[in-house]
Design an enzyme around this catalytic site. Structure first.
Site, PDB file in Angstrom:
ATOM      1  N   ASP A 208      -9.943   2.192   2.521  1.00  0.00           N
ATOM      2  CA  ASP A 208      -9.911   1.573   3.861  1.00  0.00           C
ATOM      3  C   ASP A 208     -10.468   2.543   4.893  1.00  0.00           C
ATOM      4  O   ASP A 208     -11.072   2.123   5.892  1.00  0.00           O
ATOM      5  CB  ASP A 208      -8.465   1.204   4.245  1.00  0.00           C
ATOM      6  CG  ASP A 208      -7.983  -0.054   3.542  1.00  0.00           C
ATOM      7  OD1 ASP A 208      -8.822  -0.848   3.084  1.00  0.00           O
ATOM      8  OD2 ASP A 208      -6.751  -0.229   3.450  1.00  0.00           O
TER       9      ASP A 208
ATOM     10  N   ARG B 298       8.098   3.107  12.743  1.00  0.00           N
ATOM     11  CA  ARG B 298       6.886   3.144  11.900  1.00  0.00           C
ATOM     12  C   ARG B 298       5.743   3.816  12.653  1.00  0.00           C
ATOM     13  O   ARG B 298       4.974   4.576  12.078  1.00  0.00           O
ATOM     14  CB  ARG B 298       6.475   1.723  11.481  1.00  0.00           C
ATOM     15  CG  ARG B 298       7.352   1.148  10.388  1.00  0.00           C
ATOM     16  CD  ARG B 298       6.796  -0.171   9.873  1.00  0.00           C
ATOM     17  NE  ARG B 298       5.882  -0.005   8.751  1.00  0.00           N
ATOM     18  CZ  ARG B 298       5.271  -1.014   8.139  1.00  0.00           C
ATOM     19  NH1 ARG B 298       5.473  -2.251   8.546  1.00  0.00           N
ATOM     20  NH2 ARG B 298       4.461  -0.795   7.125  1.00  0.00           N
TER      21      ARG B 298
ATOM     22  N   ALA C 260       1.412  -0.514  12.682  1.00  0.00           N
ATOM     23  CA  ALA C 260       1.710   0.817  12.139  1.00  0.00           C
ATOM     24  C   ALA C 260       1.971   0.755  10.631  1.00  0.00           C
ATOM     25  O   ALA C 260       2.789   1.509  10.105  1.00  0.00           O
ATOM     26  CB  ALA C 260       2.912   1.415  12.875  1.00  0.00           C
TER      27      ALA C 260
ATOM     28  N   THR D 244       7.793  -2.095  15.448  1.00  0.00           N
ATOM     29  CA  THR D 244       8.865  -1.220  14.972  1.00  0.00           C
ATOM     30  C   THR D 244       8.485   0.218  15.327  1.00  0.00           C
ATOM     31  O   THR D 244       7.606   0.812  14.701  1.00  0.00           O
ATOM     32  CB  THR D 244       9.039  -1.367  13.441  1.00  0.00           C
ATOM     33  OG1 THR D 244       9.186  -2.755  13.149  1.00  0.00           O
ATOM     34  CG2 THR D 244      10.239  -0.607  12.933  1.00  0.00           C
TER      35      THR D 244
ATOM     36  N   LYS E  84       0.825  -1.224   0.000  1.00  0.00           N
ATOM     37  CA  LYS E  84       0.000   0.000   0.000  1.00  0.00           C
ATOM     38  C   LYS E  84       0.856   1.270   0.000  1.00  0.00           C
ATOM     39  O   LYS E  84       0.529   2.245  -0.667  1.00  0.00           O
ATOM     40  CB  LYS E  84      -0.929  -0.004   1.210  1.00  0.00           C
ATOM     41  CG  LYS E  84      -2.035  -1.035   1.083  1.00  0.00           C
ATOM     42  CD  LYS E  84      -2.959  -1.026   2.274  1.00  0.00           C
ATOM     43  CE  LYS E  84      -3.985  -2.124   2.094  1.00  0.00           C
ATOM     44  NZ  LYS E  84      -4.934  -2.203   3.186  1.00  0.00           N
TER      45      LYS E  84
HETATM   46  P1  NAP Z   1       1.480  -3.911   6.830  1.00  0.00           P
HETATM   47  O1  NAP Z   1       1.591  -2.616   6.112  1.00  0.00           O
HETATM   48  O2  NAP Z   1       2.403  -5.030   6.488  1.00  0.00           O
HETATM   49  O3  NAP Z   1       1.638  -3.564   8.423  1.00  0.00           O
HETATM   50  C1  NAP Z   1       1.500  -4.575   9.383  1.00  0.00           C
HETATM   51  C2  NAP Z   1       1.801  -4.014  10.767  1.00  0.00           C
HETATM   52  O4  NAP Z   1       1.688  -5.092  11.692  1.00  0.00           O
HETATM   53  C3  NAP Z   1       3.215  -3.472  10.932  1.00  0.00           C
HETATM   54  O5  NAP Z   1       3.215  -2.456  11.910  1.00  0.00           O
HETATM   55  C4  NAP Z   1       3.973  -4.699  11.441  1.00  0.00           C
HETATM   56  O6  NAP Z   1       5.107  -4.392  12.220  1.00  0.00           O
HETATM   57  C5  NAP Z   1       2.943  -5.308  12.344  1.00  0.00           C
HETATM   58  N1  NAP Z   1       3.146  -6.733  12.536  1.00  0.00           N
HETATM   59  C6  NAP Z   1       3.316  -7.675  11.584  1.00  0.00           C
HETATM   60  N2  NAP Z   1       3.412  -8.901  12.143  1.00  0.00           N
HETATM   61  C7  NAP Z   1       3.314  -8.698  13.490  1.00  0.00           C
HETATM   62  C8  NAP Z   1       3.354  -9.553  14.610  1.00  0.00           C
HETATM   63  N3  NAP Z   1       3.504 -10.883  14.464  1.00  0.00           N
HETATM   64  N4  NAP Z   1       3.250  -9.009  15.844  1.00  0.00           N
HETATM   65  C9  NAP Z   1       3.092  -7.678  16.008  1.00  0.00           C
HETATM   66  N5  NAP Z   1       3.045  -6.817  14.977  1.00  0.00           N
HETATM   67  C10 NAP Z   1       3.156  -7.322  13.736  1.00  0.00           C
HETATM   68  O7  NAP Z   1       0.005  -4.501   6.718  1.00  0.00           O
HETATM   69  P2  NAP Z   1      -1.378  -3.689   6.548  1.00  0.00           P
HETATM   70  O8  NAP Z   1      -1.665  -3.483   5.114  1.00  0.00           O
HETATM   71  O9  NAP Z   1      -1.310  -2.528   7.446  1.00  0.00           O
HETATM   72  O10 NAP Z   1      -2.426  -4.785   7.070  1.00  0.00           O
HETATM   73  C11 NAP Z   1      -2.488  -5.159   8.443  1.00  0.00           C
HETATM   74  C12 NAP Z   1      -3.628  -6.150   8.652  1.00  0.00           C
HETATM   75  O11 NAP Z   1      -4.891  -5.513   8.409  1.00  0.00           O
HETATM   76  C13 NAP Z   1      -3.576  -7.362   7.714  1.00  0.00           C
HETATM   77  O12 NAP Z   1      -3.906  -8.517   8.435  1.00  0.00           O
HETATM   78  C14 NAP Z   1      -4.653  -7.096   6.705  1.00  0.00           C
HETATM   79  O13 NAP Z   1      -5.216  -8.274   6.171  1.00  0.00           O
HETATM   80  C15 NAP Z   1      -5.676  -6.338   7.537  1.00  0.00           C
HETATM   81  N6  NAP Z   1      -6.531  -5.477   6.703  1.00  0.00           N
HETATM   82  C16 NAP Z   1      -7.864  -5.750   6.663  1.00  0.00           C
HETATM   83  C17 NAP Z   1      -8.697  -4.956   5.890  1.00  0.00           C
HETATM   84  C18 NAP Z   1     -10.164  -5.237   5.842  1.00  0.00           C
HETATM   85  O14 NAP Z   1     -10.824  -4.798   4.904  1.00  0.00           O
HETATM   86  N7  NAP Z   1     -10.708  -5.915   6.823  1.00  0.00           N
HETATM   87  C19 NAP Z   1      -8.172  -3.896   5.146  1.00  0.00           C
HETATM   88  C20 NAP Z   1      -6.815  -3.638   5.234  1.00  0.00           C
HETATM   89  C21 NAP Z   1      -5.983  -4.454   6.013  1.00  0.00           C
HETATM   90  P3  NAP Z   1       6.573  -4.248  11.564  1.00  0.00           P
HETATM   91  O15 NAP Z   1       6.618  -2.877  10.971  1.00  0.00           O
HETATM   92  O16 NAP Z   1       7.469  -4.427  12.725  1.00  0.00           O
HETATM   93  O17 NAP Z   1       6.696  -5.350  10.533  1.00  0.00           O
END
Ligand code: NAP
Length: 291
Positions: free
Chosen positions: A112, A168, A137, A165, A76
């Protein structure tokens, strides 16, 4: 110089994809293809699994085919930097989850924010009693922060962002400004003051038993919003409901961000009933009242 444009495609896309990695689990093709068929549109929505190193060439292919679509993790923020035209929502989040083409120009938007606002409105209709804690984040957390600032239910609440992190989280807080604070880790969160906890990490996505924070840590009045979704519900939401906490997973957000994207591509809203039916779960307003 990036141009800020209205969230409306001048020309409807001839094909649609969801770009991410992984994308196999995404339910977007299911709900969008049902809505496209219902609207009588001869457009097909498919998955496009792309590694971060291959995003540039993949976007070139999409440009040649005039294919629009959605973007999911981890692309994204990268799609935001690639978009020459962006909407106000994409500018505020610095993240793109919806895109289309204006000629050869990539236009990036963020629906979103709409999905989060709809879920917060449903979950916290009586207001939020305490801090809002956002876990994670990334791109989705950015949309959560913008939606929290826009929603009358949450715009006066203190918001805490807890991220693995810290840098972030600090970047997001700098974007959000106002009452938002970055925390180094979940262990720093003052849980006793939490009125709403939002999971914007993938915890629970791959391992169905994983929860971002045990619900036993939360006060009895805390509302729980898990962005992660599963047709059968997430373990965190199940645990929260079992304790009597108001809780929703990410399905309503999925449908609402998808409906908002559809309206941008085609200039008309899709049938939300058809989208929910395609997911095979009851529309949440029709679900049994919470315990
Ligand atoms: P992203 O940009 O990859 O960010 C993920 C975040 O979660 C980062 O801050 C990451 O930390 C952290 N993280 C990853 N694994 C972790 C763990 N095991 N423990 C603690 N923190 C962790 O992903 P995103 O696009 O923001 O999406 C996040 C989630 O929201 C996903 O599961 C996605 O499917 C969901 N989502 C759902 C919808 C919906 O329509 N329902 C829409 C958008 C997103 P680091 O920076 O340290 O890696």
């Amino acid at each position: 110089m990036r141009e800020v444009v209205e969230p409306r495609a001048r020309e409807a896309p001839s094909a649609l994809v969801i770009v991410g990695q992984p994308v196999a689990q995404s339910l977007s093709p299911t709900l969008q293809n049902a809505a496209l068929r219902h609207a009588g549109r001869a457009v097909v929505y498919t998955r496009c699994d792309v590694a971060s190193t291959a995003l540039g060439p993949a976007v070139d292919d999409l440009r040649r085919a005039r294919t629009g679509g959605n973007v999911t993790m981890p692309h994204k923020e990268a799609m935001f930097t690639l978009a020459a035209h962006t909407t106000a929502a994409a500018e505020r989040t610095r993240a793109v989850n919806t895109f289309w083409w204006d000629g050869d120009t990539l236009v990036g938007h963020n629906t979103d924010v709409d999905g989060v606002m709809a879920t917060v409105a449903a979950l916290c209709s009586g207001g939020v009693h305490g801090d809002v804690v956002v876990l994670g984040a990334g791109g989705a957390a950015a949309a959560v922060l913008v939606a929290l600032a826009l929603s009358p239910l949450t715009r006066d609440a203190r918001v805490l962002v807890a991220s693995r992190t810290r840098s972030r989280a600090e970047r997001l807080v700098a974007l959000a400004g106002g009452r938002t604070t970055a925390l180094a880790h979940m262990t720093d969160v003052p849980w006793a003051q939490a009125g709403l906890v939002v999971n914007a990490t993938p915890a629970g996505m791959r391992d169905s038993d994983d929860v971002p924070v045990p619900v036993e840590s939360l006060p009895a009045h805390t509302a729980v919003f898990d962005l992660v979704y599963r047709r059968e519900g997430t373990a965190w939401v199940r645990d929260a409901k079992a304790r009597g906490l108001p809780a929703e997973d990410g399905l309503r957000m999925l449908v609402e961000q998808g409906a908002a994207a559809f309206a941008c591509w085609f200039g008309e809203p899709p049938s939300r009933d058809v989208m929910w039916h395609a997911l095979g779960v009851p529309r949440p307003d029709a679900r049994a009242p919470r315990p």
